[in-house]
Motif scaffolding. Structure first.
Motif, mmCIF file in Angstrom:
data_model
loop_
_atom_site.group_PDB
_atom_site.id
_atom_site.type_symbol
_atom_site.label_atom_id
_atom_site.label_comp_id
_atom_site.label_asym_id
_atom_site.label_seq_id
_atom_site.Cartn_x
_atom_site.Cartn_y
_atom_site.Cartn_z
ATOM 1 N N ASP A 146 0.837 -1.063 0.090
ATOM 2 C CA ASP A 146 0.143 -0.144 -0.039
ATOM 3 C C ASP A 146 1.017 1.361 0.010
ATOM 4 O O ASP A 146 0.529 2.365 -0.646
ATOM 5 C CB ASP A 146 -1.089 -0.096 1.146
ATOM 6 C CG ASP A 146 -1.996 -1.007 0.895
ATOM 7 O OD1 ASP A 146 -2.283 -1.406 -0.086
ATOM 8 O OD2 ASP A 146 -2.782 -1.243 2.056
ATOM 9 N N ARG A 190 2.364 1.972 -3.265
ATOM 10 C CA ARG A 190 1.520 2.259 -4.283
ATOM 11 C C ARG A 190 0.977 3.846 -4.071
ATOM 12 O O ARG A 190 0.042 4.068 -4.580
ATOM 13 C CB ARG A 190 0.289 1.269 -4.505
ATOM 14 C CG ARG A 190 1.027 -0.331 -5.020
ATOM 15 C CD ARG A 190 -0.237 -0.987 -5.091
ATOM 16 N NE ARG A 190 -1.383 -0.885 -5.733
ATOM 17 C CZ ARG A 190 -2.551 -1.529 -5.950
ATOM 18 N NH1 ARG A 190 -2.720 -2.661 -5.162
ATOM 19 N NH2 ARG A 190 -3.501 -1.437 -6.809
ATOM 20 N N ARG A 249 -0.892 4.523 -1.428
ATOM 21 C CA ARG A 249 -2.328 4.697 -1.243
ATOM 22 C C ARG A 249 -2.512 5.364 0.163
ATOM 23 O O ARG A 249 -1.483 5.486 1.152
ATOM 24 C CB ARG A 249 -2.741 3.221 -0.624
ATOM 25 C CG ARG A 249 -3.100 2.461 -2.104
ATOM 26 C CD ARG A 249 -3.676 1.086 -1.585
ATOM 27 N NE ARG A 249 -4.291 0.558 -2.711
ATOM 28 C CZ ARG A 249 -5.001 -0.762 -2.672
ATOM 29 N NH1 ARG A 249 -5.163 -1.133 -1.598
ATOM 30 N NH2 ARG A 249 -5.441 -1.144 -3.951
ATOM 31 N N THR A 257 -3.613 2.966 4.950
ATOM 32 C CA THR A 257 -3.433 1.598 5.227
ATOM 33 C C THR A 257 -4.234 0.805 5.982
ATOM 34 O O THR A 257 -5.174 1.441 6.858
ATOM 35 C CB THR A 257 -1.809 1.229 5.459
ATOM 36 O OG1 THR A 257 -1.756 1.639 6.862
ATOM 37 C CG2 THR A 257 -0.764 1.996 4.660
#
Length: 308
Positions: free
Chosen positions: A245, A248, A250, A253
């Motif tokens: 995560d 990437r 994000r 989490t």
């Protein structure tokens, strides 16, 4: 959401951060007389409870738990997840046995789904609620390595090949296990046998293995990390989902559903949880920075967590 109205089986395989949104959406989409079977294939301990609460006005909907015991990694080049099948299983909650027609319908669906998974070379085992809950709690303990892995920025085998990271894992488990055992005790219907297993695994086996097993054994594990090749012969790196995560970028989490659970249990029972509080803080900082893992060395992470 209209397409969900006709679904007999719904699999919820999202991040735990999306569970409340999904539960609300399902409650709006499914008619009150729906007899849909919902299965949660998620990390954490609270997802089924959230989904069941949302389905309180849907008396014939059944929400069941599934524990996934194998890793999956995102492959950006092929835009799909690849899984390691060797040694992993899907542990599926078996519906309660009853003479009622609706219960038989749910049980038949779960049996058929298990057969489909088995045909897809995903080993499946049906377990009672109590035994599945024990498996889920043990997996939760193991998943407490995820924030540490996310902050270290390396594969799980490489992380375990480092004495310093293993020490952090051991201390995190020692802090978490008594609280998780108290949660088990307070949850109605849980067995004394399960309590002893949790204490034994989280309070002794895992921390002792991290601390006292020979270094050479962990180095061998790191060298053998390619043993779990998937169906496409692509070698998995074995990174936690939380590290993936961060890589990437994000925004959120699952740290609040792992270390955050331990922090909340500590607040509930009046027990300090400095390690897991610090892990939550460091992972949230990494989320906000949107620059992947901070790649903290074991020595630096020990310092940040106050482990001497």
């Amino acid at each position: 959401l209209d397409c969900l109205k006709e679904c007999n089986v719904i699999l919820v395989a999202s991040k735990t951060t999306n569970t409340h949104m999904i539960a609300t959406s399902l409650a709006m989409a499914l008619p009150q007389d729906s007899n849909t079977t919902i299965l949660s294939l998620q990390n954490g301990l609270e997802n089924v409870k959230v989904l069941k609460a949302a389905m309180s006005n849907h008396p014939h909907v059944l929400v069941l738990n599934v524990v996934v015991s194998f890793p999956a990694e995102w492959q950006p080049h092929s835009a799909r997840f690849l899984v390691a099948r060797r040694g992993g299983k899907l542990f599926v909650e078996q519906p309660s046995v009853s003479s009622q027609t609706i219960h038989k319908i749910h049980a038949r669906r779960v049996q058929q789904l298990s057969q489909l998974w088995t045909r897809a070379h995903l080993k499946t085992k049906l377990l009672s609620f109590t035994f599945l809950s024990l498996v889920q709690h043990v997996k939760f303990l193991i998943n407490l390595v995820n924030p540490i892995n996310a902050l270290g920025g390396t594969s799980i085998p490489k992380l375990l090949a480092d004495r310093g990271y293993r020490r952090i894992c051991a201390e995190a488990l020692r802090e978490a296990t008594p609280l998780l055992v108290r949660r088990w005790d307070s949850d109605g219907g849980k067995t004394y046998f399960g309590r002893m297993i949790l204490q034994f695994v989280g309070g002794w086996i895992l921390p002792t293995a991290m601390t006292f097993l020979p270094q050479a054994l962990f180095e061998l594990l790191e060298h053998k990390r390619g043993a779990g090749k998937n169906q496409d012969t692509v070698e998995l790196v074995y990174k936690s989902s939380m590290l993936q995560d961060l890589e990437r970028q994000r925004v959120q989490t699952e740290v609040d559903d792992l270390s955050g659970v331990i922090v909340r249990l500590g607040e509930l029972y009046g027990t300090p949880t400095p390690i897991h509080k610090s892990l939550c803080r460091l992972v949230r900082n990494a989320e906000q920075n949107q620059n992947g893992s901070p790649m903290l060395s074991s020595a630096e992470l020990c310092r940040q967590l106050g482990i001497k």
